[in-house]
Motif scaffolding. Structure first.
Motif, PDB file in Angstrom:
ATOM      1  N   TYR A   6      -0.857   6.507   4.995  1.00  0.00           N
ATOM      2  CA  TYR A   6      -0.656   5.445   4.013  1.00  0.00           C
ATOM      3  C   TYR A   6      -1.040   4.095   4.606  1.00  0.00           C
ATOM      4  N   TYR A   7      -0.598   3.824   5.836  1.00  0.00           N
ATOM      5  CA  TYR A   7      -0.833   2.519   6.461  1.00  0.00           C
ATOM      6  C   TYR A   7      -2.184   2.403   7.169  1.00  0.00           C
ATOM      7  N   TYR A   8      -2.644   3.493   7.761  1.00  0.00           N
ATOM      8  CA  TYR A   8      -3.816   3.408   8.636  1.00  0.00           C
ATOM      9  C   TYR A   8      -4.978   4.299   8.213  1.00  0.00           C
ATOM     10  N   GLY A   9      -4.740   5.224   7.291  1.00  0.00           N
ATOM     11  CA  GLY A   9      -5.799   6.115   6.837  1.00  0.00           C
ATOM     12  C   GLY A   9      -6.111   7.238   7.807  1.00  0.00           C
ATOM     13  N   VAL A  10      -5.259   7.463   8.793  1.00  0.00           N
ATOM     14  CA  VAL A  10      -5.436   8.548   9.761  1.00  0.00           C
ATOM     15  C   VAL A  10      -4.112   9.274   9.964  1.00  0.00           C
ATOM     16  N   SER A  29      -7.009  -1.773  13.891  1.00  0.00           N
ATOM     17  CA  SER A  29      -8.405  -1.673  13.448  1.00  0.00           C
ATOM     18  C   SER A  29      -8.547  -0.688  12.290  1.00  0.00           C
ATOM     19  N   CYS A  30      -7.819   0.419  12.321  1.00  0.00           N
ATOM     20  CA  CYS A  30      -7.864   1.384  11.212  1.00  0.00           C
ATOM     21  C   CYS A  30      -7.312   0.763   9.937  1.00  0.00           C
ATOM     22  N   ALA A  31      -6.232  -0.005  10.069  1.00  0.00           N
ATOM     23  CA  ALA A  31      -5.626  -0.653   8.910  1.00  0.00           C
ATOM     24  C   ALA A  31      -6.583  -1.665   8.283  1.00  0.00           C
ATOM     25  N   LYS A  32      -7.282  -2.421   9.105  1.00  0.00           N
ATOM     26  CA  LYS A  32      -8.247  -3.392   8.577  1.00  0.00           C
ATOM     27  C   LYS A  32      -9.376  -2.688   7.831  1.00  0.00           C
ATOM     28  N   GLU A  33      -9.855  -1.573   8.377  1.00  0.00           N
ATOM     29  CA  GLU A  33     -10.895  -0.797   7.693  1.00  0.00           C
ATOM     30  C   GLU A  33     -10.385  -0.245   6.369  1.00  0.00           C
ATOM     31  N   LEU A  34      -9.148   0.220   6.358  1.00  0.00           N
ATOM     32  CA  LEU A  34      -8.561   0.767   5.142  1.00  0.00           C
ATOM     33  C   LEU A  34      -8.409  -0.317   4.075  1.00  0.00           C
ATOM     34  N   HIS A  36     -10.268  -2.950   3.736  1.00  0.00           N
ATOM     35  CA  HIS A  36     -11.624  -3.204   3.237  1.00  0.00           C
ATOM     36  C   HIS A  36     -12.018  -2.141   2.210  1.00  0.00           C
ATOM     37  N   LYS A  37     -11.717  -0.900   2.515  1.00  0.00           N
ATOM     38  CA  LYS A  37     -12.042   0.205   1.610  1.00  0.00           C
ATOM     39  C   LYS A  37     -11.265   0.081   0.302  1.00  0.00           C
ATOM     40  N   LEU A  38      -9.978  -0.245   0.390  1.00  0.00           N
ATOM     41  CA  LEU A  38      -9.158  -0.370  -0.807  1.00  0.00           C
ATOM     42  C   LEU A  38      -9.579  -1.556  -1.669  1.00  0.00           C
ATOM     43  N   GLN A  39     -10.101  -2.602  -1.048  1.00  0.00           N
ATOM     44  CA  GLN A  39     -10.525  -3.783  -1.799  1.00  0.00           C
ATOM     45  C   GLN A  39     -11.855  -3.575  -2.514  1.00  0.00           C
ATOM     46  N   GLU A  40     -12.543  -2.485  -2.239  1.00  0.00           N
ATOM     47  CA  GLU A  40     -13.790  -2.193  -2.945  1.00  0.00           C
ATOM     48  C   GLU A  40     -13.529  -1.732  -4.379  1.00  0.00           C
ATOM     49  N   GLU A  41     -12.302  -1.315  -4.654  1.00  0.00           N
ATOM     50  CA  GLU A  41     -11.929  -0.903  -6.006  1.00  0.00           C
ATOM     51  C   GLU A  41     -11.979  -2.102  -6.946  1.00  0.00           C
ATOM     52  N   MET A  42     -12.210  -1.829  -8.211  1.00  0.00           N
ATOM     53  CA  MET A  42     -12.160  -2.879  -9.212  1.00  0.00           C
ATOM     54  C   MET A  42     -10.754  -3.482  -9.208  1.00  0.00           C
ATOM     55  N   LEU A  43     -10.644  -4.730  -9.513  1.00  0.00           N
ATOM     56  CA  LEU A  43      -9.382  -5.457  -9.411  1.00  0.00           C
ATOM     57  C   LEU A  43      -8.242  -4.771 -10.170  1.00  0.00           C
ATOM     58  N   TYR A  44      -8.511  -4.288 -11.365  1.00  0.00           N
ATOM     59  CA  TYR A  44      -7.441  -3.671 -12.162  1.00  0.00           C
ATOM     60  C   TYR A  44      -7.087  -2.266 -11.675  1.00  0.00           C
ATOM     61  N   ASN A  45      -7.895  -1.664 -10.810  1.00  0.00           N
ATOM     62  CA  ASN A  45      -7.602  -0.345 -10.233  1.00  0.00           C
ATOM     63  C   ASN A  45      -7.060  -0.441  -8.808  1.00  0.00           C
ATOM     64  N   ARG A  46      -7.065  -1.627  -8.254  1.00  0.00           N
ATOM     65  CA  ARG A  46      -6.688  -1.840  -6.864  1.00  0.00           C
ATOM     66  C   ARG A  46      -5.203  -1.584  -6.632  1.00  0.00           C
ATOM     67  N   ASP A  47      -4.889  -0.958  -5.505  1.00  0.00           N
ATOM     68  CA  ASP A  47      -3.495  -0.683  -5.135  1.00  0.00           C
ATOM     69  C   ASP A  47      -2.980  -1.857  -4.299  1.00  0.00           C
ATOM     70  N   ASN A  48      -2.590  -2.927  -4.994  1.00  0.00           N
ATOM     71  CA  ASN A  48      -2.162  -4.151  -4.306  1.00  0.00           C
ATOM     72  C   ASN A  48      -0.885  -3.952  -3.499  1.00  0.00           C
ATOM     73  N   LYS A  49       0.007  -3.107  -3.964  1.00  0.00           N
ATOM     74  CA  LYS A  49       1.236  -2.826  -3.209  1.00  0.00           C
ATOM     75  C   LYS A  49       0.890  -2.218  -1.864  1.00  0.00           C
ATOM     76  N   ARG A  50      -0.010  -1.251  -1.856  1.00  0.00           N
ATOM     77  CA  ARG A  50      -0.420  -0.615  -0.594  1.00  0.00           C
ATOM     78  C   ARG A  50      -1.119  -1.608   0.307  1.00  0.00           C
ATOM     79  N   ILE A  51      -1.994  -2.426  -0.239  1.00  0.00           N
ATOM     80  CA  ILE A  51      -2.695  -3.438   0.556  1.00  0.00           C
ATOM     81  C   ILE A  51      -1.691  -4.384   1.203  1.00  0.00           C
TER      82      ILE A  51
END
Length: 65
Positions: A6-10, A29-34, A36-51
Motif C-alpha cells: 500500500y505504501y511502497y508498492g513492494v 524511493s519506492c514510495a516516490k515512484e508509487l 508518481h504512478k498514482l498521479q498519472e490517473e485522471m484527477l477524479y479517479n485518483r486515490d488521494n487518500k492513498r497518496i
C-alpha cells in the motif's frame, strides 16, 4: 495496519536482506515512484487518500533516518 504494498508498492520481504538505513532509503524511493504512478490517473479517479498516506510514510521514514 496497511501493508508495504500500500505504501511502497513492494512486498515486505523485499527489505529483509537490507540494512536498516538502506531499507528506509529504498522505501522512500519506492514510495516516490508509487506517488508518481498514482498521479498519472485522471484527477477524479485518483486515490488521494492513498497518496496522502504515502506522503506521510515518506516523512516518517525520513525522520527515522
Amino acid at each position: 495496519m496497511k501493508s508495504s504494498e500500500y505504501y511502497y508498492g513492494v512486498k515486505g520481504h523485499t527489505f529483509k536482506d537490507m540494512s536498516y538505513i538502506d531499507a528506509l532509503g529504498y522505501k522512500i524511493s519506492c514510495a516516490k515512484e508509487l506517488i508518481h504512478k498514482l498521479q498519472e490517473e485522471m484527477l477524479y479517479n485518483r486515490d488521494n487518500k492513498r497518496i496522502n498516506d504515502i506522503v506521510k510514510a515518506i516523512k516518517f521514514n525520513k525522520e527515522l533516518i
